[in-house]
Scaffold this motif. Sequence first.
Motif, short mmCIF file in Angstrom:
data_model
loop_
_atom_site.label_atom_id
_atom_site.label_comp_id
_atom_site.label_asym_id
_atom_site.label_seq_id
_atom_site.Cartn_x
_atom_site.Cartn_y
_atom_site.Cartn_z
N GLN A 20 -24.48 39.48 6.47
CA GLN A 20 -25.21 39.28 7.74
C GLN A 20 -26.70 39.03 7.55
N LEU A 21 -27.19 39.24 6.36
CA LEU A 21 -28.59 38.90 6.08
C LEU A 21 -28.64 37.41 5.77
N ASP A 22 -28.50 36.61 6.81
CA ASP A 22 -28.22 35.18 6.58
C ASP A 22 -29.28 34.26 7.15
N ARG A 23 -30.53 34.73 7.18
CA ARG A 23 -31.61 33.88 7.71
C ARG A 23 -32.29 33.09 6.61
N ILE A 24 -32.49 31.80 6.87
CA ILE A 24 -33.41 31.02 6.04
C ILE A 24 -34.78 31.23 6.69
N ARG A 25 -35.64 31.99 6.03
CA ARG A 25 -36.90 32.38 6.69
C ARG A 25 -37.86 31.22 6.80
N SER A 26 -37.96 30.41 5.75
CA SER A 26 -38.86 29.26 5.81
C SER A 26 -38.54 28.29 4.69
N ILE A 27 -38.87 27.04 4.96
CA ILE A 27 -38.80 26.00 3.93
C ILE A 27 -40.13 25.27 3.97
N ASP A 28 -40.75 25.07 2.82
CA ASP A 28 -42.00 24.32 2.76
C ASP A 28 -41.78 23.07 1.90
N ALA A 29 -41.86 21.93 2.57
CA ALA A 29 -41.54 20.67 1.89
C ALA A 29 -42.60 20.30 0.86
N VAL A 30 -43.86 20.68 1.09
CA VAL A 30 -44.91 20.36 0.12
C VAL A 30 -44.81 21.28 -1.10
N ASP A 31 -44.60 22.57 -0.84
CA ASP A 31 -44.47 23.51 -1.97
C ASP A 31 -43.15 23.29 -2.71
N GLY A 32 -42.14 22.78 -2.01
CA GLY A 32 -40.81 22.68 -2.61
C GLY A 32 -40.18 24.03 -2.82
N THR A 33 -40.34 24.92 -1.82
CA THR A 33 -39.77 26.26 -1.92
C THR A 33 -39.11 26.66 -0.60
N ASP A 43 -57.26 29.85 -14.75
CA ASP A 43 -55.91 29.30 -14.89
C ASP A 43 -55.05 29.70 -13.68
N ILE A 44 -55.58 29.50 -12.50
CA ILE A 44 -54.85 29.96 -11.31
C ILE A 44 -53.78 28.95 -10.89
N ALA A 45 -52.80 29.43 -10.14
CA ALA A 45 -51.89 28.51 -9.44
C ALA A 45 -51.80 28.96 -8.00
N VAL A 46 -51.70 28.00 -7.12
CA VAL A 46 -51.47 28.27 -5.69
C VAL A 46 -50.31 27.39 -5.24
N PRO A 47 -49.66 27.74 -4.12
CA PRO A 47 -48.66 26.81 -3.59
C PRO A 47 -49.32 25.43 -3.38
N ARG A 48 -48.56 24.37 -3.67
CA ARG A 48 -49.14 23.02 -3.57
C ARG A 48 -49.76 22.77 -2.20
N SER A 49 -49.18 23.37 -1.16
CA SER A 49 -49.68 23.15 0.20
C SER A 49 -51.06 23.77 0.40
N ARG A 50 -51.51 24.64 -0.52
CA ARG A 50 -52.81 25.28 -0.39
C ARG A 50 -53.83 24.71 -1.36
N LEU A 51 -53.48 23.61 -2.02
CA LEU A 51 -54.34 23.07 -3.07
C LEU A 51 -55.71 22.66 -2.53
N ALA A 52 -55.73 22.00 -1.38
CA ALA A 52 -57.00 21.56 -0.81
C ALA A 52 -57.86 22.76 -0.45
N GLU A 53 -57.25 23.80 0.11
CA GLU A 53 -58.00 25.03 0.41
C GLU A 53 -58.56 25.66 -0.86
N ALA A 54 -57.76 25.65 -1.91
CA ALA A 54 -58.20 26.24 -3.18
C ALA A 54 -59.43 25.50 -3.69
#
Lengths: 434, 434
Positions: free
Chosen positions: A73-86, B317-328
Amino acid sequence: MTDLAPALALDRSGLPADGAPAAIIVARDVADVQAAVRRARAERLVVVTRGAGSGLAGGAVAGDGALVLDLSQLDRIRSIDAVDGTADVEAGVITAHLDAAARAHGLFYAPDPGSVGISTIGGNIATNAGGLRGAKYGVTRDAVLSVDVVRADGSLVRLGRPTIKGVTGYDLAGLVVGSEGTLGVVVAARVRLLPIPRRVATASAFFATLEDAADAVAAIARSGARPAVLEILDGETLGAIDALEGSALRARGEALLLAQTDGFGAEEEIAVVTEALSAAATHHEWTADLETAATLLHARRQALPALERLGRPVIEDIAVPRSRLAEAVRGIRAIAARREVPIYVFGHAGDGNLHPIIVVDPSLDELPAAAVEAADDIFALALELGGTVTAEHGIGRLKREWARRELGPEVVAVHDAIKAVFDPDGILNPGAAY
Amino acid sequence: MTDLAPALALDRSGLPADGAPAAIIVARDVADVQAAVRRARAERLVVVTRGAGSGLAGGAVAGDGALVLDLSQLDRIRSIDAVDGTADVEAGVITAHLDAAARAHGLFYAPDPGSVGISTIGGNIATNAGGLRGAKYGVTRDAVLSVDVVRADGSLVRLGRPTIKGVTGYDLAGLVVGSEGTLGVVVAARVRLLPIPRRVATASAFFATLEDAADAVAAIARSGARPAVLEILDGETLGAIDALEGSALRARGEALLLAQTDGFGAEEEIAVVTEALSAAATHHEWTADLETAATLLHARRQALPALERLGRPVIEDIAVPRSRLAEAVRGIRAIAARREVPIYVFGHAGDGNLHPIIVVDPSLDELPAAAVEAADDIFALALELGGTVTAEHGIGRLKREWARRELGPEVVAVHDAIKAVFDPDGILNPGAAY
């Protein structure tokens, strides 16, 4: 197997439970999971976590005195980020649902175990599930960046890294992946998604013998191509699929290779694959048509259901170095002849991963001695050839003895010590994983 | 930094050693390593293992009472199997030598840290080294199947799996990768090799601002392309490269993106990349010519040497989510302005991995307060943006405090317990890795 065991105490391994569990908890959220683990600790129950119960090695088989913890029942997709690819997902999400959600963003989730339509991400993480695309895209561990874990004391902790790359500290997320619920209860994960390949090309090739097909796998490995899918099926398995599907695959040869390339150069790459296998094949063709490709891969995915119609399949899951694939095939044939049991062979040839299936009479309560001996022979063969007793299904409760033979006592002792770090009272799925 | 410390007690982090080591042993074989560890245990010395000493985080800096264990002579490539796609190598093999040997078989070794020409496989394993091709091919951990480890008691054990796929037991090889010599001494490894990509295409694009280039990275992530290399360099870094190389890069823009696609569809894929970045770029072009591509990547690899001419580079040598690159990027600019220190920025944009470099006066014995504060600000920024303090260089002795902030006390306690499993007496490179 036993009347005492409810369905939620079993998985698809066919392994019986030794009695009935003490409690079954269907968690609705993370707090439920924490409460269940705290209760198990207080009442000295062992926690057997399950997702869809599609495991093939008995990792989720719960016996006497167990607290079954169902995460479906823990079946939520909380988020998808297309730029991060996560994607951030809960453990009970069906793997195919995550993949479908990712595709709406132009991405896909690469690991695709045969059970993709029914198994959960949490179960895939517990077993480090593989799949058809493993040859190019790897397995579940390669896709997991971090895991949220309820520990044996009921506390919640995040292990791993938030970003695609990161080297702070030990790889504890990687340690939890494949640990079959013995180190903690994975309730959520951050996973990696990849761009959907622009094009896909699929080749099929038939061979006079399974050994010829294995030789073709070696030729493909040397060709410079890197197929995403490279599946092998023997004639007996083709015959079983024909009986289920009304197809006529076996009339075309005693072995089939299915290869799929993907990406911008998929068509050129499949031409390299077919050129490499052509010397050994009696017939081969390729297509960029997705429907034809889907039909071929559907046939492959029907291999197990087809065998299930013939009896109870005892599913092995060995891997050998690709250069030993032909030897492995010959060895399995010899075992089938010696033990006088039918053994069907298919698998992910690109990874050297074979699933020899021994089909036994389903009316028997216990496995016949010949089947047990044949399974033992197959494990021994895998180790002899420099391979492993399980490539992707896991150890569960089914292959413990063989895992210990593969690992050796020194490495098993390290496992015991690591298990004690995470689970000092031994309440987390004891008896699984190694 | 200190007159007491011989070169074999230091690495390229600039971190001084606190005194002179008690012994320096250059091992010729595995037995030498075992003897050295046993001696260290008997004499209560700490073992600081080193390969080429090219580490950037102080993981191989050996102080008072240390036994320095140099593995650079363990430099045999034991075997390469083109069908299996694996190589068995000793820890002291220079990474570029392994890659060259693989190429003779039509294969390559994917991880390519900036130091590839001087660093060793053992050092790469210790730090889980990344590199330019990480965006597509991952990091060192993704390439390692098994490791041969001399344990704290001097015994030799193999951890991991022999085959490309395998799920028997916990992922102990993955645990050792990135552990900076704190869990055992890696003396050899089996690593994965991949087919050499059939074609390579390389694009360069200039931008009016670094933020524009970061926006282009996001657009590429959404494009469906998956470049093997995606590097970002700011105008200041381009200026430094121009001064070293006599090039005129900075005249063309205040930021440069270098993208490389590879595989059968490399040319079509690079067209997708350039289309995606074209909206933000002032100028872009691409080439399939390998010599032009090599010149571009050479310029990128000269970034650090170019900055070394200007002073002592303090390499983040940091990494951030790609979507935050401009902010970084904006945050780093703000830190440079606030702390009044020059900060140069380049990195592996495809992984969200930035190397902000603070250049300080090399004549100073200690880092100026403003540089330390700026470095602290950059770490804090990375964590604020959901990132990590080290994407690929490791923690070593340089970033321990920040690692602990990133991991939190609960996860650090798990590290301590795992460290104790492998190294109960605490003799293996204590003070590194976390």
